[in-house]
Write an enzyme that holds these catalytic residues in place. Structure first.
Site, mmCIF file in Angstrom:
data_model
loop_
_atom_site.group_PDB
_atom_site.id
_atom_site.type_symbol
_atom_site.label_atom_id
_atom_site.label_comp_id
_atom_site.label_asym_id
_atom_site.label_seq_id
_atom_site.Cartn_x
_atom_site.Cartn_y
_atom_site.Cartn_z
ATOM 1 N N HIS A 182 -5.476 10.911 5.088
ATOM 2 C CA HIS A 182 -5.357 10.035 3.917
ATOM 3 C C HIS A 182 -6.665 9.269 3.671
ATOM 4 O O HIS A 182 -7.186 9.245 2.559
ATOM 5 C CB HIS A 182 -4.189 9.072 4.162
ATOM 6 C CG HIS A 182 -3.989 8.019 3.119
ATOM 7 N ND1 HIS A 182 -3.595 8.318 1.829
ATOM 8 C CD2 HIS A 182 -4.121 6.667 3.155
ATOM 9 C CE1 HIS A 182 -3.496 7.195 1.138
ATOM 10 N NE2 HIS A 182 -3.812 6.178 1.912
HETATM 11 C C1 HEM Z 1 -6.579 1.715 6.328
HETATM 12 C C2 HEM Z 1 -7.037 2.644 5.610
HETATM 13 C C3 HEM Z 1 -6.509 3.090 4.270
HETATM 14 C C4 HEM Z 1 -7.291 3.350 3.204
HETATM 15 C C5 HEM Z 1 -8.816 3.236 3.129
HETATM 16 C C6 HEM Z 1 -6.417 3.755 2.120
HETATM 17 C C7 HEM Z 1 -6.835 4.072 0.849
HETATM 18 C C8 HEM Z 1 -6.018 4.385 -0.212
HETATM 19 C C9 HEM Z 1 -6.466 4.630 -1.556
HETATM 20 C C10 HEM Z 1 -7.905 4.583 -2.013
HETATM 21 C C11 HEM Z 1 -5.375 4.919 -2.308
HETATM 22 C C12 HEM Z 1 -5.351 5.257 -3.800
HETATM 23 C C13 HEM Z 1 -5.313 6.752 -4.002
HETATM 24 C C14 HEM Z 1 -5.131 7.118 -5.462
HETATM 25 O O1 HEM Z 1 -4.683 6.287 -6.237
HETATM 26 O O2 HEM Z 1 -5.390 8.280 -5.817
HETATM 27 C C15 HEM Z 1 -4.227 4.860 -1.446
HETATM 28 C C16 HEM Z 1 -2.926 5.097 -1.837
HETATM 29 C C17 HEM Z 1 -1.846 5.044 -1.019
HETATM 30 N N1 HEM Z 1 -1.850 4.745 0.329
HETATM 31 FE FE1 HEM Z 1 -3.476 4.259 1.445
HETATM 32 N N2 HEM Z 1 -5.122 3.759 2.559
HETATM 33 C C18 HEM Z 1 -5.121 3.363 3.873
HETATM 34 C C19 HEM Z 1 -4.017 3.251 4.684
HETATM 35 C C20 HEM Z 1 -2.717 3.567 4.308
HETATM 36 C C21 HEM Z 1 -1.568 3.529 5.195
HETATM 37 C C22 HEM Z 1 -1.621 3.167 6.663
HETATM 38 C C23 HEM Z 1 -0.485 3.912 4.452
HETATM 39 C C24 HEM Z 1 0.957 4.071 4.880
HETATM 40 C C25 HEM Z 1 1.406 4.090 6.080
HETATM 41 C C26 HEM Z 1 -0.939 4.177 3.104
HETATM 42 C C27 HEM Z 1 -0.133 4.572 2.068
HETATM 43 C C28 HEM Z 1 -0.555 4.822 0.786
HETATM 44 C C29 HEM Z 1 0.318 5.208 -0.304
HETATM 45 C C30 HEM Z 1 1.817 5.414 -0.208
HETATM 46 C C31 HEM Z 1 -0.499 5.326 -1.433
HETATM 47 C C32 HEM Z 1 -0.070 5.726 -2.833
HETATM 48 C C33 HEM Z 1 -0.336 7.195 -2.996
HETATM 49 C C34 HEM Z 1 0.911 8.001 -3.076
HETATM 50 O O3 HEM Z 1 1.981 7.438 -3.323
HETATM 51 O O4 HEM Z 1 0.843 9.252 -2.893
HETATM 52 N N3 HEM Z 1 -2.298 3.958 3.053
HETATM 53 N N4 HEM Z 1 -4.643 4.533 -0.157
#
Ligand code: HEM
Length: 223
Positions: A182
């Site tokens: 991710h």
């Molecule tokens: C710590 C480092 C993390 C970074 C740098 C990060 C970065 C991002 C970014 C940039 C997005 C937007 C993507 C888009 O809109 O196309 C996103 C979406 C998301 N992230 Fe993270 N994330 C991190 C950790 C996590 C963790 C630990 C989880 C869950 C356990 C998580 C769950 C999600 C979810 C559910 C979305 C919405 C995308 C979807 O529903 O498919 N993220 N993240």
């Protein structure tokens, strides 16, 4: 020329720099609480997992603190992720174009996006990560409760606890791997991090990676 936000129904003049809103402030706070919880869980969990990694417990003020805090951070992760789940599950439902996108993974990896179908708010890769995270968090919280002896020791047998420890550790290894994918994808696709920090992306990013979503946004069919 000034950059402006595209709102549903807005006219976009060719040549104007455009930013597109992707996440509300509440969704971003929700996301970063989830992210911080998972990182803290991974560190405290690894500290408890193997003596070689025990030094990581120092970040929590020692082994006892790490042991006591780990399950509570797990509860925070569960409810925080539930918030994300309720916000995003609909946008992560599998659509016909997702199968095609996945079948052309080679083009995805070689950045030949012109050969891919137009995608909505999330592509097939993001959707798989979303559903994997959802399943793994349920597995982690249920197996975690089964071994949270401070409160629930009477509810499970020794055999059940042994199985729960195994399931919990395996699910943790898988979710850390999914998390690495991710974060790698978020950094690899330039301009994506801004979606979760500022809440917006450029029009070019949206056109290139999520054209169907952009079309719907501009035509007022989605918010
Ligand atoms: C710590 C480092 C993390 C970074 C740098 C990060 C970065 C991002 C970014 C940039 C997005 C937007 C993507 C888009 O809109 O196309 C996103 C979406 C998301 N992230 Fe993270 N994330 C991190 C950790 C996590 C963790 C630990 C989880 C869950 C356990 C998580 C769950 C999600 C979810 C559910 C979305 C919405 C995308 C979807 O529903 O498919 N993220 N993240």
């Amino acid at each position: 020329m000034t950059a402006y936000d595209v709102q549903p129904g807005d006219r976009v003049n060719p040549g104007d720099p455009v930013t597109v809103s992707r996440y509300t402030a509440a969704a971003r706070v929700n996301h970063w609480i989830t992210a911080a919880s998972l990182v803290l869980l991974a560190i405290s969990g690894l500290a408890l997992f193997h003596p070689v990694l025990f030094f990581l417990a120092g970040l929590f003020g020692g082994g006892e603190n790490a042991r006591a805090l780990h399950p509570w951070i797990g509860v925070v992760l569960f409810f925080s992720f539930l918030g994300l789940f309720l916000r995003f599950w609909r946008a992560n439902l599998w659509r016909r174009e997702d199968g095609t996108w996945l079948a052309r993974l080679r083009d995805v990896l070689s950045a030949h996006e012109e050969r891919l179908p137009e995608v909505d708010k999330y592509n097939a890769g993001q959707k798989l990560v979303f559903w994997l995270m959802s399943i793994l968090i349920v597995v982690l919280i249920s197996s975690g409760l089964a071994i949270w002896d401070q409160y629930f020791s009477a509810y499970t047998t020794i055999e059940q606890k042994r199985l729960a420890v195994l399931v919990h550790s395996l699910a943790a290894v898988v979710i850390i791997s999914v998390w690495i994918v991710h974060v790698y994808a978020a950094i690899w696709v330039r301009g994506t991090i801004g979606a979760m920090t500022r809440g917006e992306v450029t029009g070019g990013w949206a056109w290139r990676h999520h054209r169907k979503w952009l079309r719907k946004l501009v035509s007022g069919k989605t918010s």
